[in-house]
Write an enzyme that holds these catalytic residues in place. Structure first.
Site, PDB file in Angstrom:
ATOM      1  N   GLU A 200      -0.162   6.249  -1.058  1.00 27.30           N
ATOM      2  CA  GLU A 200      -0.637   7.128   0.017  1.00 27.30           C
ATOM      3  C   GLU A 200      -0.489   8.561  -0.446  1.00 27.30           C
ATOM      4  O   GLU A 200       0.392   8.864  -1.252  1.00 27.30           O
ATOM      5  CB  GLU A 200       0.242   6.961   1.280  1.00 27.30           C
ATOM      6  CG  GLU A 200      -0.086   5.768   2.126  1.00 27.30           C
ATOM      7  CD  GLU A 200       0.846   5.651   3.335  1.00 27.30           C
ATOM      8  OE1 GLU A 200       1.707   6.524   3.540  1.00 27.30           O
ATOM      9  OE2 GLU A 200       0.700   4.669   4.074  1.00 27.30           O
ATOM     10  N   TYR A 202       1.025  12.038  -0.150  1.00 31.62           N
ATOM     11  CA  TYR A 202       2.310  12.444   0.404  1.00 31.62           C
ATOM     12  C   TYR A 202       2.104  13.713   1.225  1.00 31.62           C
ATOM     13  O   TYR A 202       1.825  14.778   0.680  1.00 31.62           O
ATOM     14  CB  TYR A 202       3.317  12.667  -0.731  1.00 31.62           C
ATOM     15  CG  TYR A 202       4.735  12.816  -0.250  1.00 31.62           C
ATOM     16  CD1 TYR A 202       5.335  11.814   0.515  1.00 31.62           C
ATOM     17  CD2 TYR A 202       5.487  13.936  -0.563  1.00 31.62           C
ATOM     18  CE1 TYR A 202       6.641  11.940   0.957  1.00 31.62           C
ATOM     19  CE2 TYR A 202       6.802  14.061  -0.129  1.00 31.62           C
ATOM     20  CZ  TYR A 202       7.367  13.053   0.637  1.00 31.62           C
ATOM     21  OH  TYR A 202       8.662  13.170   1.067  1.00 31.62           O
ATOM     22  N   GLU A 288       3.087   2.014   9.720  1.00 32.13           N
ATOM     23  CA  GLU A 288       3.475   0.601   9.679  1.00 32.13           C
ATOM     24  C   GLU A 288       3.886   0.151  11.061  1.00 32.13           C
ATOM     25  O   GLU A 288       4.082   0.961  11.966  1.00 32.13           O
ATOM     26  CB  GLU A 288       4.638   0.377   8.702  1.00 32.13           C
ATOM     27  CG  GLU A 288       5.912   1.062   9.134  1.00 32.13           C
ATOM     28  CD  GLU A 288       7.160   0.466   8.470  1.00 32.13           C
ATOM     29  OE1 GLU A 288       7.103  -0.652   7.940  1.00 32.13           O
ATOM     30  OE2 GLU A 288       8.203   1.134   8.517  1.00 32.13           O
ATOM     31  N   ARG A 292      10.120  -5.788  15.929  1.00 32.63           N
ATOM     32  CA  ARG A 292      11.469  -6.065  16.440  1.00 32.63           C
ATOM     33  C   ARG A 292      11.897  -4.928  17.353  1.00 32.63           C
ATOM     34  O   ARG A 292      11.176  -3.942  17.477  1.00 32.63           O
ATOM     35  CB  ARG A 292      12.447  -6.148  15.272  1.00 32.63           C
ATOM     36  CG  ARG A 292      12.376  -4.867  14.449  1.00 32.63           C
ATOM     37  CD  ARG A 292      13.453  -4.748  13.421  1.00 32.63           C
ATOM     38  NE  ARG A 292      13.135  -3.778  12.390  1.00 32.63           N
ATOM     39  CZ  ARG A 292      13.308  -2.473  12.469  1.00 32.63           C
ATOM     40  NH1 ARG A 292      13.798  -1.936  13.568  1.00 32.63           N
ATOM     41  NH2 ARG A 292      12.986  -1.667  11.479  1.00 32.63           N
TER      42      ARG A 292
HETATM   43  P1  ADP Z   1      10.044   2.128   5.694  1.00 34.29           P
HETATM   44  O1  ADP Z   1       9.266   0.914   6.099  1.00 34.29           O
HETATM   45  O2  ADP Z   1      10.834   1.920   4.450  1.00 34.29           O
HETATM   46  O3  ADP Z   1      10.851   2.710   6.832  1.00 34.29           O
HETATM   47  P2  ADP Z   1       7.843   3.954   6.172  1.00 34.29           P
HETATM   48  O4  ADP Z   1       6.505   3.615   5.630  1.00 34.29           O
HETATM   49  O5  ADP Z   1       8.081   3.671   7.630  1.00 34.29           O
HETATM   50  O6  ADP Z   1       8.958   3.206   5.303  1.00 34.29           O
HETATM   51  O7  ADP Z   1       8.182   5.462   5.883  1.00 34.29           O
HETATM   52  C1  ADP Z   1       9.467   5.996   6.144  1.00 34.29           C
HETATM   53  C2  ADP Z   1       9.441   7.510   6.078  1.00 34.29           C
HETATM   54  O8  ADP Z   1       8.956   7.953   4.806  1.00 34.29           O
HETATM   55  C3  ADP Z   1       8.544   8.196   7.088  1.00 34.29           C
HETATM   56  O9  ADP Z   1       9.149   8.348   8.337  1.00 34.29           O
HETATM   57  C4  ADP Z   1       8.282   9.528   6.391  1.00 34.29           C
HETATM   58  O10 ADP Z   1       9.360  10.403   6.534  1.00 34.29           O
HETATM   59  C5  ADP Z   1       8.191   9.138   4.932  1.00 34.29           C
HETATM   60  N1  ADP Z   1       6.785   8.886   4.550  1.00 34.29           N
HETATM   61  C6  ADP Z   1       6.194   7.682   4.458  1.00 34.29           C
HETATM   62  N2  ADP Z   1       4.900   7.800   4.078  1.00 34.29           N
HETATM   63  C7  ADP Z   1       4.661   9.125   3.915  1.00 34.29           C
HETATM   64  C8  ADP Z   1       3.517   9.904   3.538  1.00 34.29           C
HETATM   65  N3  ADP Z   1       2.368   9.339   3.232  1.00 34.29           N
HETATM   66  N4  ADP Z   1       3.661  11.252   3.487  1.00 34.29           N
HETATM   67  C9  ADP Z   1       4.841  11.847   3.800  1.00 34.29           C
HETATM   68  N5  ADP Z   1       5.947  11.170   4.160  1.00 34.29           N
HETATM   69  C10 ADP Z   1       5.879   9.823   4.209  1.00 34.29           C
END
Ligand code: ADP
Length: 466
Positions: A200, A202, A288, A292
């Site tokens: 993705e 960032y 995502e 739960r």
């Molecule tokens: P996990 O499933 O491990 O919790 P997530 O996909 O929910 O991972 O992402 C967790 C955190 O990572 C987000 O809350 C954000 O802070 C950061 N993050 C994830 N994807 C991005 C992105 N594309 N750009 C910036 N920050 C991101």
């Protein structure tokens, strides 16, 4: 309704589920590891069964032992809490084939959302915006680099099976990419048993906004507004609030509708959370779904006055949703601080040990969800969450003042805690103004240092009028 629910978890969430069951007049079974013999969840449950040694794989992750415990005690349902087996599709399937109800979605629903790359595809099909990135999983670094060049650096490489901030790596440029890619793959394989990753863009300063969903077996799905979980450390949440200071009614409706569309597409049943990133320009992107109950569910409970865990149990028993919410029933403002046995000035190093003194805060609008007590030993085997401190106020300002005073009167001695750090965040002008994003702590490293005086004096330090 169920007669007996087994809680396949420990700590505060096990107690939270026991409380909900008691109110519903349901008997409870606690399972515990040898390290948790003196835990409160074993004391408050009607039955308790030791399921093995301290390491999670020998106890809280051991499916046959948990099923055996349910069978021996005659439990007719299993609540998985969060973490451990909560998002394990195989566990949900095995529970069901053992003729026990799983308090949660079906194994297939967990599978559909557990693969984050596939969930992204589903979102795209439903016209729910996703962060620009790879259309699906990326095979090798070479293919990844092509995608990265197309979407533009920096990029984030994520484990398709990921969770809890693991298996994620950021590459700032082309040069960093190959190493970040292989590290993400290795980490993903070690943590989740699959090295599938996707890419993705960032985002520079996004907020983490998530929508609480609840669905029943009668085809009804609703959302209970958003939580803002932008204060994070290494992509893990530390402070959450509802509603978000960055979301107005129109945006709330739009994100909420997108979340409901996704949940409806898989006929989702139970409590779930759809996570989004909100960019500075107001665009939001699906990230995502967590299938739960979340750690931070209490902020939603405080602002909606609904007991989400009781509702989870009711819908698992086949009852229709007991309330309707259409996005405009929020009442006041709630904030949650995660109090961990960690030392922020030492990179949040865990600080297990024995709690010598314990005095929780109280008063109107203050809630403490915890399993600790004076004399309790924090085992080194599990996560370091000691307590969740949740406050509710009529306004965000009142909630903030309440949180500051609650943190100041929260006494936990014997282990190092994150309380002083949380207290500093509550006094930081950017947090007070609601101007935070997921990079806030990276920009303010002094907040992690214990010597830093608070940026704004505590309002609670002012004399109180008679
Ligand atoms: P996990 O499933 O491990 O919790 P997530 O996909 O929910 O991972 O992402 C967790 C955190 O990572 C987000 O809350 C954000 O802070 C950061 N993050 C994830 N994807 C991005 C992105 N594309 N750009 C910036 N920050 C991101």
């Amino acid at each position: 309704m169920f007669k007996k629910v087994l809680i396949a978890n420990r700590g505060e969430i096990a107690l939270r589920v026991i409380r909900a069951c008691k109110e519903l007049d349901i008997h409870t079974v606690a399972v515990y590891s040898e390290a948790d013999r003196d835990s409160l969840h074993t004391r408050f449950a009607d039955d308790d069964v030791c399921i093995g040694r301290a390491p999670s794989r020998d106890s809280y992750l051991n499916i046959p032992r948990i099923i055996a415990a349910a069978e021996i005690t005659g439990a007719d349902a299993i609540h998985p809490g969060y973490g451990f087996l909560a998002e394990n599709a195989e566990f949900a399937d095995i529970v069901r084939t053992s003729n026990i109800t799983f308090v949660g979605p079906s194994g297939d629903q967990i599978r559909q959302m557990g693969d984050k790359a596939a969930a992204r595809k589903l979102a795209q099909k439903l016209k729910v915006p996703t962060v620009p990135g790879s259309p699906g999983p990326v095979e090798d670094a070479e293919a990844g680099l092509k995608v990265a060049e197309k979407i533009g650096f920096p990029v984030i490489i994520k484990a398709a099976a990921g969770g809890g901030g693991k298996g994620m790596r950021v590459a700032q440029d082309e040069e960093q990419f190959p190493q970040a890619f292989s590290l993400a793959k290795q980490e993903a394989l070690a943590a989740f048993g699959s090295d599938e990753v996707y890419l993705e863009k960032y985002l520079a300063r996004p907020r983490h906004i998530e929508i609480q969903i609840m669905g029943d077996t009668h085809g009804r799905i609703m959302h209970l507004c958003e939580r803002d979980c932008s204060v994070q450390r290494r992509h893990q949440k530390l402070i959450e609030e509802a509603p978000s200071p960055a979301v107005d009614q129109t945006l709330r409706q739009d994100i909420g509708d997108a979340a409901v569309r996704l949940a409806e597409a898989i006929a989702y049943v139970g409590a779930g959370t759809i996570e989004f990133l909100l960019d500075e320009d107001g665009s939001f992107y699906f990230m995502e779904m967590n299938t739960r109950i979340q750690v931070e569910h209490p902020v939603t409970e405080m602002c909606t006055n609904f007991d989400l865990v009781k509702e989870q149990i009711r819908v698992a028993a086949g009852e229709p949703l007991s309330f309707v919410m259409n996005g405009n029933r929020l009442r006041g403002h709630a904030i949650e601080c995660r109090v961990n046995a960690e030392d922020p000035s030492r990179n949040f190093q865990p600080s297990p040990g024995t709690i010598t003194v314990y005095h929780p805060p109280g008063g109107p609008g203050v809630r403490v969800d915890t399993h600790i007590y004076a004399g309790y030993s924090v085992p080194p085997y599990y996560d370091s969450l000691l307590a969740k401190l949740i406050v509710h106020g009529n306004s965000r300002e009142e909630a903030l003042a309440r949180m500051r005073q609650a943190l100041d009167s929260f006494i936990i001695e014997g282990v190092t805690t994150t309380i002083p750090f949380l207290s500093r965040v509550m006094r930081h002008p950017d947090f007070i103004a609601g101007r935070v994003d997921t990079k806030f702590l990276e920009r303010e490293p002094q907040l992690l240092q214990s010597a830093t005086p608070p940026t704004v004096p505590a309002p609670s330090a002012r004399p109180v009028p008679a």
